[in-house]
Design a protein around this motif. Sequence first.
Motif, PDB file in Angstrom:
ATOM      1  N   GLU A   8      -6.197   0.248 -30.692  1.00 21.70           N
ATOM      2  CA  GLU A   8      -5.441  -1.007 -30.596  1.00 21.70           C
ATOM      3  C   GLU A   8      -5.008  -1.278 -29.151  1.00 21.70           C
ATOM      4  OE1 GLU A   8      -2.098  -3.522 -30.238  1.00 21.70           O
ATOM      5  OE2 GLU A   8      -1.641  -1.412 -30.498  1.00 21.70           O
ATOM      6  N   LYS A   9      -4.509  -0.245 -28.465  1.00 20.33           N
ATOM      7  CA  LYS A   9      -4.037  -0.422 -27.090  1.00 20.33           C
ATOM      8  C   LYS A   9      -5.205  -0.635 -26.125  1.00 20.33           C
ATOM      9  CE  LYS A   9       0.075   2.300 -28.068  1.00 20.33           C
ATOM     10  NZ  LYS A   9       0.769   3.601 -27.911  1.00 20.33           N
ATOM     11  N   SER A  10      -6.304   0.065 -26.365  1.00 17.23           N
ATOM     12  CA  SER A  10      -7.492  -0.125 -25.522  1.00 17.23           C
ATOM     13  C   SER A  10      -8.054  -1.531 -25.689  1.00 17.23           C
ATOM     14  CB  SER A  10      -8.566   0.910 -25.877  1.00 17.23           C
ATOM     15  OG  SER A  10      -8.103   2.214 -25.651  1.00 17.23           O
ATOM     16  N   ALA A  11      -8.099  -1.997 -26.932  1.00 15.52           N
ATOM     17  CA  ALA A  11      -8.589  -3.356 -27.185  1.00 15.52           C
ATOM     18  C   ALA A  11      -7.711  -4.382 -26.484  1.00 15.52           C
ATOM     19  CB  ALA A  11      -8.611  -3.629 -28.690  1.00 15.52           C
ATOM     20  N   ASN A  12      -6.398  -4.161 -26.528  1.00 14.01           N
ATOM     21  CA  ASN A  12      -5.469  -5.057 -25.837  1.00 14.01           C
ATOM     22  C   ASN A  12      -5.734  -5.060 -24.338  1.00 14.01           C
ATOM     23  OD1 ASN A  12      -3.313  -6.649 -25.106  1.00 14.01           O
ATOM     24  ND2 ASN A  12      -1.749  -5.348 -25.989  1.00 14.01           N
TER      25      ASN A  12
END
Length: 570
Positions: free
Chosen positions: A339-343
Amino acid sequence: MRSTTDPPPLPPPSPAVTLENITQLLNQLLPAALSITCFASRWQVLRSKLAAVKSLLSEISDSPHWSENLLLVNLLPDLLSTLRRTETLCHHCCDASFSRGKLLMQSDLDMAAGWLSKQINDLELLLRSGVLHQSTAIVLSRPEASSSKEEIAFFVKDLFTRLQIGGLEFKRKALESLIQLLSEDDKSAVLVAKEGNLGCLVSLLDLNAHDSVRELAVLAVSLLVSAGDLPRKCVFEEGVLGPLLRILESGPMPMKEKAAMAVEFITADPDNAWAISAYGGVHILIELCKSGSLTAQSHAAGAIRNVSTVEDIRVALAEEGAVPVLMQLLVSGSPSAQEKSANCISILASSSECFRSLLLKENGLQKLLHLFHECSNSDTFEHILRAIYSLSASDTSYRMLSGSTTFIVQIAELVKHGNVMIQHISASLLANLAISDGNKRAIAGCMGYLVKLMESVKPDGMQEIGAKALLSLLSVKSNRKEFVRDEKSLMRLVKMLDPKNEVVSKKFPVAVVAAVMAGGSQGCRKKLVAAGAYSHVQRLAELEVAGAKKALQRLSANRLTSILTRTWRD
């Protein structure tokens, strides 16, 4: 090993007895030191420190509960030992026959001054903290929930006094109590930030600190910075970022996890994010994403996401090879790291053509599309969709997305059933991609939902995006006919045209009317007029709303044609 015939060891003297012995020794040392002629400058320093000790002890003895404080109980024997060493040095300097080397004596006198300085500092700290005035100062348990603000503030002062003066066990117990306080009551973090010596807490993160103390200090810092803006700001201003990054670089993994969590929270404040580059933190965070535990990777990715909003740091991220590392986490990391990488990837993709090129070199679009079809986490899905939208600015990606029937159909479904933000991004893609007429016909079912988006006040730009996407689909004749057959959508459109309706910018529904009438369809005109569009468009033309005159002309021209046709038939 003590013999069974040996007498049992004597109990340590009481604090009162120790204080009396110290006082007697000071009363002897101060006048004796005045008569020493050798090493005069050093003895002058020692005399001033001995006088300071006497003054502080006098003040301490006036405190009602001084003898109950465990810190002072430990300090007094150490002070007595220092004074006895100083007394021995005094005798040696007064004895003309004493043959000790000059340099060695100077060193001993300097050491005695150093010991006294530290003990003076500890005594002053105890007095300033106010803990000697409380009989409960020896209790390290958390105050009750009903405790007053003043009682909790005193508890915090006592904890930090122990952190500064106490030995290893005192420090550990103080940190455990601090962690318990922060874990059970977020609001206490503000009091800790205001009343506690945060510089002392930060100093316990140093590589030279005992591992058990250091690990507890890292946890306390992470809880503190997660509790709000003020605690985070106060801890950051004490220079905590450097020690935390050193832990990320060389600490044990459990400690790295807590330090990474703290760094993520600290960098969540844009005013702090810039400092990462000052400590070489970009490289450290990327390395942690490669080799850390799942928890550490997630927090490191979160910190990179936070700092990716700073332009100068984005340059460092590109140079340090952040993109392939983030893409790897996106594909195979934990759900939180994904989720954080996608963000972060969505932020980088929207920032510049440079990052879009780097992502495409890593087959970023294909990987994102795969996750787009497979992802079940709504937050991660939104970031993936946003990243795809940003990559669509690239010619290659634009052509690939425009020609993908599967992708077009799926984003049309998201317009119908996604949350508000996903609807916004999906509608933006429909508005901007070069969709074939066949695909536009295939997704005509989302037109009613696009009309609803045109009524939305939030988020900003939703009305315009909804209108643009709808105008794109209305370029197909069959879609125009289907649109006017949908009575609900038609009534929504007419309601938006009403000059009294101030929620919607009138240029958008006016443009839709013009698009519906672009083919000159008599059936479409009848539906629009019957629904009440004509009078609204006429009034909007009088108000000189952009596009209203053109829309009115199309409605009027068809109306005139209809009148002439009926007249000829009659």
